[in-house]
Design a protein around this motif. Structure first.
Motif, PDB file in Angstrom:
ATOM      1  N   LEU A  88      -3.626  13.248  10.014  1.00  0.00           N
ATOM      2  CA  LEU A  88      -4.712  12.381   9.531  1.00  0.00           C
ATOM      3  C   LEU A  88      -4.517  10.947   9.996  1.00  0.00           C
ATOM      4  O   LEU A  88      -5.482  10.177  10.092  1.00  0.00           O
ATOM      5  CB  LEU A  88      -4.762  12.408   7.992  1.00  0.00           C
ATOM      6  CG  LEU A  88      -5.384  13.624   7.320  1.00  0.00           C
ATOM      7  CD1 LEU A  88      -5.199  13.524   5.804  1.00  0.00           C
ATOM      8  CD2 LEU A  88      -6.867  13.733   7.654  1.00  0.00           C
ATOM      9  N   GLN A  89      -3.278  10.557  10.289  1.00  0.00           N
ATOM     10  CA  GLN A  89      -2.991   9.187  10.703  1.00  0.00           C
ATOM     11  C   GLN A  89      -3.618   8.847  12.045  1.00  0.00           C
ATOM     12  O   GLN A  89      -3.718   7.674  12.402  1.00  0.00           O
ATOM     13  CB  GLN A  89      -1.464   8.976  10.742  1.00  0.00           C
ATOM     14  CG  GLN A  89      -0.803   9.170   9.374  1.00  0.00           C
ATOM     15  CD  GLN A  89       0.712   9.139   9.443  1.00  0.00           C
ATOM     16  OE1 GLN A  89       1.345   8.311   8.807  1.00  0.00           O
ATOM     17  NE2 GLN A  89       1.296  10.061  10.206  1.00  0.00           N
ATOM     18  N   PHE A 113      -0.946  12.110   0.018  1.00  0.00           N
ATOM     19  CA  PHE A 113      -0.940  11.082   1.063  1.00  0.00           C
ATOM     20  C   PHE A 113       0.328  10.232   1.048  1.00  0.00           C
ATOM     21  O   PHE A 113       0.442   9.287   1.834  1.00  0.00           O
ATOM     22  CB  PHE A 113      -2.149  10.156   0.899  1.00  0.00           C
ATOM     23  CG  PHE A 113      -3.473  10.829   1.145  1.00  0.00           C
ATOM     24  CD1 PHE A 113      -3.560  12.006   1.863  1.00  0.00           C
ATOM     25  CD2 PHE A 113      -4.651  10.261   0.659  1.00  0.00           C
ATOM     26  CE1 PHE A 113      -4.775  12.626   2.099  1.00  0.00           C
ATOM     27  CE2 PHE A 113      -5.878  10.868   0.884  1.00  0.00           C
ATOM     28  CZ  PHE A 113      -5.942  12.054   1.604  1.00  0.00           C
ATOM     29  N   ALA A 114       1.249  10.536   0.163  1.00  0.00           N
ATOM     30  CA  ALA A 114       2.462   9.721   0.037  1.00  0.00           C
ATOM     31  C   ALA A 114       3.217   9.670   1.363  1.00  0.00           C
ATOM     32  O   ALA A 114       3.443  10.689   2.025  1.00  0.00           O
ATOM     33  CB  ALA A 114       3.362  10.291  -1.057  1.00  0.00           C
ATOM     34  N   GLY A 115       3.599   8.480   1.778  1.00  0.00           N
ATOM     35  CA  GLY A 115       4.371   8.299   2.997  1.00  0.00           C
ATOM     36  C   GLY A 115       3.545   8.237   4.260  1.00  0.00           C
ATOM     37  O   GLY A 115       4.101   8.009   5.344  1.00  0.00           O
ATOM     38  N   ARG A 147      -3.761   5.471  -2.188  1.00  0.00           N
ATOM     39  CA  ARG A 147      -2.361   5.264  -2.576  1.00  0.00           C
ATOM     40  C   ARG A 147      -1.993   6.095  -3.802  1.00  0.00           C
ATOM     41  O   ARG A 147      -0.818   6.369  -4.047  1.00  0.00           O
ATOM     42  CB  ARG A 147      -2.115   3.783  -2.887  1.00  0.00           C
ATOM     43  CG  ARG A 147      -2.242   2.848  -1.694  1.00  0.00           C
ATOM     44  CD  ARG A 147      -1.623   1.497  -2.014  1.00  0.00           C
ATOM     45  NE  ARG A 147      -2.007   0.486  -1.053  1.00  0.00           N
ATOM     46  CZ  ARG A 147      -2.932  -0.450  -1.275  1.00  0.00           C
ATOM     47  NH1 ARG A 147      -3.551  -0.486  -2.452  1.00  0.00           N
ATOM     48  NH2 ARG A 147      -3.221  -1.344  -0.365  1.00  0.00           N
ATOM     49  N   ARG A 148      -2.996   6.486  -4.590  1.00  0.00           N
ATOM     50  CA  ARG A 148      -2.725   7.245  -5.811  1.00  0.00           C
ATOM     51  C   ARG A 148      -2.680   8.752  -5.566  1.00  0.00           C
ATOM     52  O   ARG A 148      -2.399   9.519  -6.480  1.00  0.00           O
ATOM     53  CB  ARG A 148      -3.805   6.955  -6.856  1.00  0.00           C
ATOM     54  CG  ARG A 148      -3.999   5.478  -7.148  1.00  0.00           C
ATOM     55  CD  ARG A 148      -5.189   5.284  -8.061  1.00  0.00           C
ATOM     56  NE  ARG A 148      -5.663   3.905  -8.075  1.00  0.00           N
ATOM     57  CZ  ARG A 148      -6.816   3.518  -8.599  1.00  0.00           C
ATOM     58  NH1 ARG A 148      -7.607   4.414  -9.169  1.00  0.00           N
ATOM     59  NH2 ARG A 148      -7.181   2.254  -8.565  1.00  0.00           N
ATOM     60  N   VAL A 149      -2.998   9.193  -4.337  1.00  0.00           N
ATOM     61  CA  VAL A 149      -3.043  10.626  -4.033  1.00  0.00           C
ATOM     62  C   VAL A 149      -1.663  11.100  -3.606  1.00  0.00           C
ATOM     63  O   VAL A 149      -1.140  10.659  -2.572  1.00  0.00           O
ATOM     64  CB  VAL A 149      -4.077  10.908  -2.918  1.00  0.00           C
ATOM     65  CG1 VAL A 149      -4.082  12.400  -2.566  1.00  0.00           C
ATOM     66  CG2 VAL A 149      -5.468  10.460  -3.354  1.00  0.00           C
TER      67      VAL A 149
END
Length: 290
Positions: free
Chosen positions: A186-187, A204-206, A199-201
């Motif tokens: 996705l990046q 998606f961490a990191g 940021r809260r998902v």
């Protein structure tokens, strides 16, 4: 302090809402001196100044603003009593004020409400779309469809279920780009959404994600997704109705979004509200079930 008559409170609320004695008098079909006398009597009974004069009319004092929510609640209760006493309670006609979020009001509820209007053409719907939770106890709305659990007492509350939110891309975007096969991929894509939400998902961490289109409006985000501007999140039920939206990493659920319904306990005496409440509950259950 004596107990002020409801007539005085009604006059107080009319002046508070219109900002002038003359407009409030017209609303209540009273003379201006009579209305002014009502305000004076109420101030005397309460031992407080409620309004001060200014160039643009009457301005409420801090005491008046403190009393406003309770006065509006009294007005809503008096209106309900009148309707029940007049026999309106069991009629399948009249107006219902429904509040919900912008996204639900545009992307989810219209076909549900259209079916309801076909079944009950004499029940009119006033839809208020706001991401701010309106006060049902104060009478700002009759029914609410929300994504957070109502916290007020004296509300009839029902959790309908949870809507899975997943990633999608328009077929035009998929025609120009190879869709990602993993979360890290996705990046390499332009995303649609809000970075502070991402940021809260946990999934998606990191990751270092780039948002090519951001907006405070969920409807604008949906429009950007349908325009092929990138990959974005969408409720599964909405995406299912649009064959041009292609799942991206379908095994990944961004969030399970709860759907709640609420109305004032006293309002269930009105048949038109019960009818709409039940119709929305059953239809939203079907929406969540796909």
């Amino acid at each position: 302090m004596i107990d002020p008559d409801w007539t005085l409170w009604r006059s107080f609320l009319a002046v508070l809402q219109t900002g002038s004695l003359s407009q409030a008098a017209r609303r209540l079909a009273l003379t201006q001196p009579t209305l002014g006398r009502h305000i004076s009597l109420l101030e005397e009974a309460l031992g407080a100044v409620l309004f001060t004069r200014s160039n643009d009319g009457l301005r409420p004092t801090g005491a008046a603003l403190t009393l406003q929510p309770q006065a509006e609640t009294m007005a809503a209760a008096a209106d309900l009593l009148t309707r029940i006493a007049s026999g309106e309670a069991e009629q399948a006609e009249g107006r219902v004020r429904l509040t919900t979020s912008e996204f639900m009001g545009v992307a989810v509820l219209p076909p549900i409400l259209a079916t309801f209007r076909t079944l009950y053409p004499k029940i009119d719907i006033d839809l208020v779309m706001s991401d701010r939770n309106l006060d049902l106890l104060r009478g700002d709305a009759d029914l609410a469809v929300r994504n957070v659990a109502p916290a007020q007492d004296a509300l009839l509350v029902r959790k309908i279920g949870e809507a899975p939110v997943r990633l999608f891309a328009h077929q035009s975007y998929a025609g120009r780009h190879d869709l990602p096969g993993s979360l890290p991929a996705l990046q390499d894509h332009a995303l649609i959404g809000r970075e502070e939400y991402a940021r809260r998902v946990p999934a998606f961490a990191g990751l270092s994600l780039r948002f090519g289109f951001a907006s405070e409006s969920d409807i604008a985000l949906l429009a950007a997704l349908r325009a092929g501007m990138g990959i974005g999140a969408c409720q599964q039920g909405v995406a299912d109705t649009d064959p041009s939206l292609i799942p991206v990493l379908p095994a990944v659920t961004i969030v399970q979004l709860p759907i709640w319904m609420a109305m004032h306990e006293d309002r269930r005496r009105l048949r038109r509200l019960r009818l709409l409440f039940d119709h929305l509950a059953e239809s939203l259950k079907a929406y969540l079930a796909g």
